[in-house]
Design a protein around this motif. Structure first.
Motif, PDB file in Angstrom:
ATOM      1  N   GLU A 163       0.244  -1.485   0.145  1.00  0.00           N
ATOM      2  CA  GLU A 163       0.430  -0.012   0.485  1.00  0.00           C
ATOM      3  C   GLU A 163       0.943   1.392   0.177  1.00  0.00           C
ATOM      4  O   GLU A 163       0.771   2.017  -0.856  1.00  0.00           O
ATOM      5  N   LEU A 164       1.896   1.108   0.825  1.00  0.00           N
ATOM      6  CA  LEU A 164       2.578   2.785   0.919  1.00  0.00           C
ATOM      7  C   LEU A 164       3.645   2.468  -0.842  1.00  0.00           C
ATOM      8  O   LEU A 164       3.600   3.701  -1.197  1.00  0.00           O
ATOM      9  N   ILE A 165       4.186   1.540  -1.149  1.00  0.00           N
ATOM     10  CA  ILE A 165       4.982   1.201  -1.975  1.00  0.00           C
ATOM     11  C   ILE A 165       4.055   1.840  -3.992  1.00  0.00           C
ATOM     12  O   ILE A 165       4.625   2.117  -4.552  1.00  0.00           O
ATOM     13  N   TRP A 166       3.195   0.961  -3.853  1.00  0.00           N
ATOM     14  CA  TRP A 166       2.072   1.331  -4.830  1.00  0.00           C
ATOM     15  C   TRP A 166       2.572   1.855  -5.839  1.00  0.00           C
ATOM     16  O   TRP A 166       2.874   1.618  -6.998  1.00  0.00           O
ATOM     17  N   GLY A 167       2.528   3.728  -5.730  1.00  0.00           N
ATOM     18  CA  GLY A 167       1.958   4.718  -6.501  1.00  0.00           C
ATOM     19  C   GLY A 167       3.490   4.897  -6.930  1.00  0.00           C
ATOM     20  O   GLY A 167       3.270   6.415  -7.390  1.00  0.00           O
ATOM     21  N   ARG A 168       5.045   4.215  -6.125  1.00  0.00           N
ATOM     22  CA  ARG A 168       5.929   4.140  -6.663  1.00  0.00           C
ATOM     23  C   ARG A 168       6.741   3.387  -6.951  1.00  0.00           C
ATOM     24  O   ARG A 168       8.243   3.404  -6.598  1.00  0.00           O
ATOM     25  N   ARG A 169       6.563   2.493  -7.503  1.00  0.00           N
ATOM     26  CA  ARG A 169       7.376   1.769  -8.159  1.00  0.00           C
ATOM     27  C   ARG A 169       7.579   1.769  -9.410  1.00  0.00           C
ATOM     28  O   ARG A 169       7.116   1.086 -10.706  1.00  0.00           O
ATOM     29  N   ASP A 170       8.804   2.462  -8.760  1.00  0.00           N
ATOM     30  CA  ASP A 170       9.474   2.776 -10.335  1.00  0.00           C
ATOM     31  C   ASP A 170      10.036   1.866 -11.159  1.00  0.00           C
ATOM     32  O   ASP A 170       9.943   0.512 -10.902  1.00  0.00           O
ATOM     33  N   GLN A 171      11.278   2.217 -12.451  1.00  0.00           N
ATOM     34  CA  GLN A 171      12.060   1.181 -13.389  1.00  0.00           C
ATOM     35  C   GLN A 171      12.777   0.114 -11.908  1.00  0.00           C
ATOM     36  O   GLN A 171      13.388  -0.698 -12.409  1.00  0.00           O
ATOM     37  N   SER A 172      13.409   1.115 -11.254  1.00  0.00           N
ATOM     38  CA  SER A 172      14.554   0.975 -10.711  1.00  0.00           C
ATOM     39  C   SER A 172      14.060  -0.020  -9.197  1.00  0.00           C
ATOM     40  O   SER A 172      13.821  -1.732  -9.013  1.00  0.00           O
ATOM     41  N   PHE A 173      12.493  -0.041  -8.598  1.00  0.00           N
ATOM     42  CA  PHE A 173      11.514  -1.015  -8.166  1.00  0.00           C
ATOM     43  C   PHE A 173      11.052  -2.465  -8.882  1.00  0.00           C
ATOM     44  O   PHE A 173      11.952  -3.912  -8.542  1.00  0.00           O
ATOM     45  N   HIS A 174      11.329  -2.271  -9.794  1.00  0.00           N
ATOM     46  CA  HIS A 174      11.213  -3.095 -11.064  1.00  0.00           C
ATOM     47  C   HIS A 174      11.750  -4.118 -11.092  1.00  0.00           C
ATOM     48  O   HIS A 174      11.656  -5.325 -11.132  1.00  0.00           O
ATOM     49  N   ASP A 175      13.497  -3.774 -11.291  1.00  0.00           N
ATOM     50  CA  ASP A 175      14.128  -4.151 -11.858  1.00  0.00           C
ATOM     51  C   ASP A 175      14.759  -5.115 -10.641  1.00  0.00           C
ATOM     52  O   ASP A 175      15.713  -6.047 -10.740  1.00  0.00           O
ATOM     53  N   GLY A 176      15.152  -4.275  -9.101  1.00  0.00           N
ATOM     54  CA  GLY A 176      15.382  -4.767  -7.985  1.00  0.00           C
ATOM     55  C   GLY A 176      14.480  -6.003  -7.779  1.00  0.00           C
ATOM     56  O   GLY A 176      15.453  -7.109  -7.345  1.00  0.00           O
ATOM     57  N   LEU A 177      13.271  -5.657  -7.805  1.00  0.00           N
ATOM     58  CA  LEU A 177      12.464  -6.716  -7.464  1.00  0.00           C
ATOM     59  C   LEU A 177      13.106  -8.371  -8.341  1.00  0.00           C
ATOM     60  O   LEU A 177      13.141  -9.732  -7.670  1.00  0.00           O
ATOM     61  N   ARG A 178      12.889  -8.166  -9.834  1.00  0.00           N
ATOM     62  CA  ARG A 178      13.452  -9.197 -10.347  1.00  0.00           C
ATOM     63  C   ARG A 178      14.309  -9.615 -10.482  1.00  0.00           C
ATOM     64  O   ARG A 178      14.630 -10.371 -10.295  1.00  0.00           O
ATOM     65  N   ALA A 179      15.423  -8.893  -9.736  1.00  0.00           N
ATOM     66  CA  ALA A 179      16.825  -9.377  -9.985  1.00  0.00           C
ATOM     67  C   ALA A 179      17.168  -9.892  -9.027  1.00  0.00           C
ATOM     68  O   ALA A 179      17.804 -11.316  -8.468  1.00  0.00           O
ATOM     69  N   ARG A 180      15.977  -9.939  -7.563  1.00  0.00           N
ATOM     70  CA  ARG A 180      15.860 -10.866  -6.277  1.00  0.00           C
ATOM     71  C   ARG A 180      14.982 -11.497  -6.763  1.00  0.00           C
ATOM     72  O   ARG A 180      15.825 -12.942  -6.166  1.00  0.00           O
TER      73      ARG A 180
END
Length: 243
Positions: free
Chosen positions: A105-122
């Motif tokens: 809920e806190l991060i949903w509107g702030r999921r930028d490319q960095s978030f996408h890349d970081g989650l995929r990397a993990r």
């Protein structure tokens, strides 16, 4: 040559700058691979002898594992590896559902490319560990994957709360894996989590979280009940399933 002798020789060659980190890793791995069982009392003297190290850095390593939730110090009884209990499972998994929903809920509107890349990397790191049948690595990688959303929120208390339950999760997963001869969760076990976390439907993500956590909690509970039954009567042991 015994495992403890091999470990002691390895520690002799460790540079001082990384000495404590290697002690922490060695002690953590000994707990997770069952060399030091849940509920066991640990003392500085016995561990110092087993690992071939002095008590100073060992004491610091034990404090770190207390912070991680793998060890617990009880007044008048000493320091122990955290025990496994059904009550803990129920509390931890019910709390995890609410924690991770709040984090998204806190991060949903702030999921930028960095978030996408970081989650995929993990997620990729977890898959790599599973393919390599690296059990300790897969446990660490799974914790890193689930911890990513907490880190991304920047919410310090939320992250601290997550860190407080990581130790018990490691113990549950490691014991489950040992009991059933598996090396980490199912390879595709987090695909839906990743897809929804990077998608556009928050309600779908909420449903995935609830389902994913409930499934993990139920499987862990069934495993632990089977383990307890096996200790009292081997014929009552339950079959487990990979997460």
């Amino acid at each position: 040559m015994t495992v403890s002798t091999q470990r002691s020789q390895n520690f002799v060659r460790i540079p001082k700058a990384t000495f404590r980190a290697h002690i922490v890793d060695g002690l953590r791995n000994a707990i997770l691979n069952g060399e030091i069982e849940p509920g066991s009392q640990v003392t500085e003297s016995s561990l110092a002898e087993q690992f071939g190290v002095s008590r100073g850095p060992l004491r610091e390593a034990m404090r770190q594992l207390i912070d991680e939730g793998l060890l617990v110090t009880v007044p008048y009884t000493g320091t122990h590896v955290v025990d496994l209990s059904v009550e803990d499972i129920r509390e931890i998994y019910s709390m995890r559902v609410n924690l991770v929903i709040f984090a998204f809920e806190l991060i949903w509107g702030r999921r930028d490319q960095s978030f996408h890349d970081g989650l995929r990397a993990r997620h990729s790191a977890l898959t790599h560990c599973i393919d390599a049948q690296d059990d300790a690595g897969s446990i660490h990688a799974e914790l890193q994957l689930h911890g990513f959303v907490y880190e991304a929120t920047g919410h310090k208390i939320l992250l601290k709360t997550w860190e407080s339950i990581r130790g018990r999760l490691q113990l549950y997963w490691a014991a489950h894996h040992r009991a059933h001869g598996i090396r980490g969760p199912r390879r595709d076990g987090h695909d839906s989590y990743l897809s929804n976390a990077l998608g556009d439907d928050f309600e779908a993500m909420r449903a995935e979280i609830t389902s994913h956590m409930a499934r993990g909690g139920q499987q862990t509970e069934v495993f632990l009940l089977g383990l307890k039954a096996a200790l009292s009567d081997p014929s009552k042991a339950h079959a487990g399933v990979a997460r």
